[in-house]
Scaffold this motif. Sequence first.
Motif, PDB file in Angstrom:
ATOM      1  N   MET A   1       0.872  -1.184   0.002  1.00 30.89           N
ATOM      2  CA  MET A   1       0.066  -0.065   0.089  1.00 30.89           C
ATOM      3  C   MET A   1       0.885   1.199   0.203  1.00 30.89           C
ATOM      4  O   MET A   1       1.668   1.567   0.807  1.00 30.89           O
ATOM      5  CB  MET A   1      -0.779   0.136   1.247  1.00 30.89           C
ATOM      6  N   LYS A   2       0.594   2.057  -1.070  1.00 28.81           N
ATOM      7  CA  LYS A   2       1.213   3.223  -0.985  1.00 28.81           C
ATOM      8  C   LYS A   2       0.564   4.476  -0.255  1.00 28.81           C
ATOM      9  O   LYS A   2      -0.691   4.329  -0.108  1.00 28.81           O
ATOM     10  CB  LYS A   2       1.554   3.795  -2.424  1.00 28.81           C
ATOM     11  N   ARG A   3       1.404   5.314   0.405  1.00 27.73           N
ATOM     12  CA  ARG A   3       0.833   6.166   1.145  1.00 27.73           C
ATOM     13  C   ARG A   3       0.128   7.322   0.344  1.00 27.73           C
ATOM     14  O   ARG A   3       0.545   7.679  -0.530  1.00 27.73           O
ATOM     15  CB  ARG A   3       1.907   6.918   2.030  1.00 27.73           C
ATOM     16  N   ASN A   4      -1.230   7.804   0.850  1.00 29.35           N
ATOM     17  CA  ASN A   4      -1.757   8.678  -0.207  1.00 29.35           C
ATOM     18  C   ASN A   4      -2.713   9.591   0.665  1.00 29.35           C
ATOM     19  O   ASN A   4      -3.430  10.280   0.177  1.00 29.35           O
ATOM     20  CB  ASN A   4      -2.927   7.918  -1.084  1.00 29.35           C
ATOM     21  N   VAL A   5      -2.430   9.647   1.896  1.00 34.33           N
ATOM     22  CA  VAL A   5      -3.079  10.620   2.962  1.00 34.33           C
ATOM     23  C   VAL A   5      -1.732  11.583   3.470  1.00 34.33           C
ATOM     24  O   VAL A   5      -0.754  11.280   3.879  1.00 34.33           O
ATOM     25  CB  VAL A   5      -3.800   9.872   4.207  1.00 34.33           C
ATOM     26  N   GLY A   6      -2.019  12.908   3.264  1.00 32.38           N
ATOM     27  CA  GLY A   6      -1.068  13.790   3.790  1.00 32.38           C
ATOM     28  C   GLY A   6      -1.162  14.307   5.262  1.00 32.38           C
ATOM     29  O   GLY A   6      -2.079  13.626   5.975  1.00 32.38           O
ATOM     30  N   THR A   7      -0.119  15.021   5.690  1.00 30.87           N
ATOM     31  CA  THR A   7       0.038  15.386   6.901  1.00 30.87           C
ATOM     32  C   THR A   7      -1.199  15.905   7.692  1.00 30.87           C
ATOM     33  O   THR A   7      -1.552  15.688   8.672  1.00 30.87           O
ATOM     34  CB  THR A   7       1.293  16.133   7.300  1.00 30.87           C
ATOM     35  N   ILE A   8      -1.663  17.091   6.930  1.00 30.11           N
ATOM     36  CA  ILE A   8      -2.774  17.876   7.479  1.00 30.11           C
ATOM     37  C   ILE A   8      -3.877  16.840   7.373  1.00 30.11           C
ATOM     38  O   ILE A   8      -4.748  16.921   8.321  1.00 30.11           O
ATOM     39  CB  ILE A   8      -3.104  19.186   6.777  1.00 30.11           C
ATOM     40  N   ASP A   9      -4.085  16.299   6.370  1.00 31.63           N
ATOM     41  CA  ASP A   9      -5.364  15.133   6.244  1.00 31.63           C
ATOM     42  C   ASP A   9      -5.394  14.221   7.309  1.00 31.63           C
ATOM     43  O   ASP A   9      -6.298  14.008   8.150  1.00 31.63           O
ATOM     44  CB  ASP A   9      -5.167  14.449   4.848  1.00 31.63           C
ATOM     45  N   ARG A  10      -3.876  13.644   7.738  1.00 36.09           N
ATOM     46  CA  ARG A  10      -4.061  12.770   8.760  1.00 36.09           C
ATOM     47  C   ARG A  10      -4.343  13.310  10.064  1.00 36.09           C
ATOM     48  O   ARG A  10      -5.116  12.796  11.041  1.00 36.09           O
ATOM     49  CB  ARG A  10      -2.475  12.268   8.788  1.00 36.09           C
ATOM     50  N   LEU A  11      -3.950  14.547  10.582  1.00 35.12           N
ATOM     51  CA  LEU A  11      -4.339  15.120  11.658  1.00 35.12           C
ATOM     52  C   LEU A  11      -5.738  15.702  11.928  1.00 35.12           C
ATOM     53  O   LEU A  11      -6.355  15.246  12.783  1.00 35.12           O
ATOM     54  CB  LEU A  11      -3.473  16.628  11.605  1.00 35.12           C
ATOM     55  N   LEU A  12      -6.352  15.898  10.619  1.00 33.42           N
ATOM     56  CA  LEU A  12      -7.770  16.082  10.569  1.00 33.42           C
ATOM     57  C   LEU A  12      -8.494  14.722  10.904  1.00 33.42           C
ATOM     58  O   LEU A  12      -9.476  14.615  11.688  1.00 33.42           O
ATOM     59  CB  LEU A  12      -8.175  16.832   9.477  1.00 33.42           C
ATOM     60  N   ARG A  13      -8.301  13.575  10.404  1.00 37.00           N
ATOM     61  CA  ARG A  13      -8.521  12.331  10.493  1.00 37.00           C
ATOM     62  C   ARG A  13      -8.575  11.963  12.150  1.00 37.00           C
ATOM     63  O   ARG A  13      -9.489  11.415  12.566  1.00 37.00           O
ATOM     64  CB  ARG A  13      -7.942  11.422   9.723  1.00 37.00           C
ATOM     65  N   ILE A  14      -7.223  12.290  12.435  1.00 41.63           N
ATOM     66  CA  ILE A  14      -7.052  11.805  14.122  1.00 41.63           C
ATOM     67  C   ILE A  14      -8.176  12.715  14.805  1.00 41.63           C
ATOM     68  O   ILE A  14      -8.650  12.190  15.703  1.00 41.63           O
ATOM     69  CB  ILE A  14      -5.746  12.029  14.483  1.00 41.63           C
ATOM     70  N   ILE A  15      -8.276  13.870  14.744  1.00 42.77           N
ATOM     71  CA  ILE A  15      -9.108  14.628  15.591  1.00 42.77           C
ATOM     72  C   ILE A  15     -10.619  14.197  15.455  1.00 42.77           C
ATOM     73  O   ILE A  15     -11.549  13.920  16.308  1.00 42.77           O
ATOM     74  CB  ILE A  15      -8.986  16.150  15.053  1.00 42.77           C
ATOM     75  N   LEU A  16     -11.030  14.043  14.138  1.00 44.20           N
ATOM     76  CA  LEU A  16     -12.579  13.442  13.856  1.00 44.20           C
ATOM     77  C   LEU A  16     -12.514  12.164  14.495  1.00 44.20           C
ATOM     78  O   LEU A  16     -13.590  11.841  14.952  1.00 44.20           O
ATOM     79  CB  LEU A  16     -12.686  13.609  12.210  1.00 44.20           C
ATOM     80  N   GLY A  17     -11.756  11.173  14.129  1.00 45.00           N
ATOM     81  CA  GLY A  17     -11.737   9.959  14.904  1.00 45.00           C
ATOM     82  C   GLY A  17     -11.876   9.813  16.428  1.00 45.00           C
ATOM     83  O   GLY A  17     -12.741   9.235  16.890  1.00 45.00           O
ATOM     84  N   LEU A  18     -10.991  10.607  17.151  1.00 48.66           N
ATOM     85  CA  LEU A  18     -11.169  10.890  18.605  1.00 48.66           C
ATOM     86  C   LEU A  18     -12.250  11.645  19.072  1.00 48.66           C
ATOM     87  O   LEU A  18     -12.910  10.939  20.033  1.00 48.66           O
ATOM     88  CB  LEU A  18      -9.619  11.330  19.164  1.00 48.66           C
ATOM     89  N   GLY A  19     -12.762  12.493  18.054  1.00 48.17           N
ATOM     90  CA  GLY A  19     -14.249  13.086  18.515  1.00 48.17           C
ATOM     91  C   GLY A  19     -15.346  11.959  18.351  1.00 48.17           C
ATOM     92  O   GLY A  19     -16.127  12.107  19.372  1.00 48.17           O
ATOM     93  N   LEU A  20     -15.347  11.244  17.420  1.00 44.30           N
ATOM     94  CA  LEU A  20     -16.505  10.391  17.121  1.00 44.30           C
ATOM     95  C   LEU A  20     -16.549   9.332  18.233  1.00 44.30           C
ATOM     96  O   LEU A  20     -17.424   8.798  18.854  1.00 44.30           O
ATOM     97  CB  LEU A  20     -16.329   9.931  15.667  1.00 44.30           C
ATOM     98  N   ILE A  21     -15.200   8.866  18.609  1.00 43.56           N
ATOM     99  CA  ILE A  21     -15.090   7.745  19.615  1.00 43.56           C
ATOM    100  C   ILE A  21     -15.596   8.406  20.916  1.00 43.56           C
ATOM    101  O   ILE A  21     -15.859   7.390  21.905  1.00 43.56           O
ATOM    102  CB  ILE A  21     -13.644   7.146  19.433  1.00 43.56           C
ATOM    103  N   SER A  22     -15.156   9.483  21.322  1.00 41.21           N
ATOM    104  CA  SER A  22     -15.616   9.927  22.679  1.00 41.21           C
ATOM    105  C   SER A  22     -17.110  10.205  22.675  1.00 41.21           C
ATOM    106  O   SER A  22     -17.619  10.170  23.844  1.00 41.21           O
ATOM    107  CB  SER A  22     -14.887  11.517  22.901  1.00 41.21           C
ATOM    108  N   LEU A  23     -17.837  10.165  21.487  1.00 41.29           N
ATOM    109  CA  LEU A  23     -19.312   9.791  21.884  1.00 41.29           C
ATOM    110  C   LEU A  23     -19.709   8.564  22.302  1.00 41.29           C
ATOM    111  O   LEU A  23     -20.849   8.632  23.106  1.00 41.29           O
ATOM    112  CB  LEU A  23     -20.114  10.176  20.301  1.00 41.29           C
ATOM    113  N   VAL A  24     -18.817   7.521  22.353  1.00 45.86           N
ATOM    114  CA  VAL A  24     -19.274   6.362  23.185  1.00 45.86           C
ATOM    115  C   VAL A  24     -19.293   6.679  24.605  1.00 45.86           C
ATOM    116  O   VAL A  24     -20.109   5.825  25.350  1.00 45.86           O
ATOM    117  CB  VAL A  24     -18.400   5.327  22.643  1.00 45.86           C
ATOM    118  N   PHE A  25     -18.379   7.546  25.041  1.00 43.98           N
ATOM    119  CA  PHE A  25     -18.127   7.618  26.716  1.00 43.98           C
ATOM    120  C   PHE A  25     -18.839   8.877  27.164  1.00 43.98           C
ATOM    121  O   PHE A  25     -19.544   8.766  28.074  1.00 43.98           O
ATOM    122  CB  PHE A  25     -16.814   7.720  26.954  1.00 43.98           C
TER     123      PHE A  25
END
Length: 63
Positions: A1-25
């Motif tokens: 797999m070649k990398r296709n997600v850039g640094t800013i995109d990765r940062l936004l995905r991490i923030i979004l992912g953690l935000g959504l996961i926090s909805l469980v708690f």
Amino acid sequence: MKRNVGTIDRLLRIILGLGLISLVFVGPQTYWGLIGIVPLLTALAGYCPAYSLFGIRTCRARP
């Protein structure tokens, strides 16, 4: 797999992912928050299958 997600995109995905996961708690406390695992995993892997499907790259090309 070649990398296709850039640094800013990765940062936004991490923030979004953690935000959504926090909805469980906190907040509505539903399991829909587990959808946040998807952007979190794609950010950590640096690869997004949907980007490959549509030919999108947000990272710089390697020389």
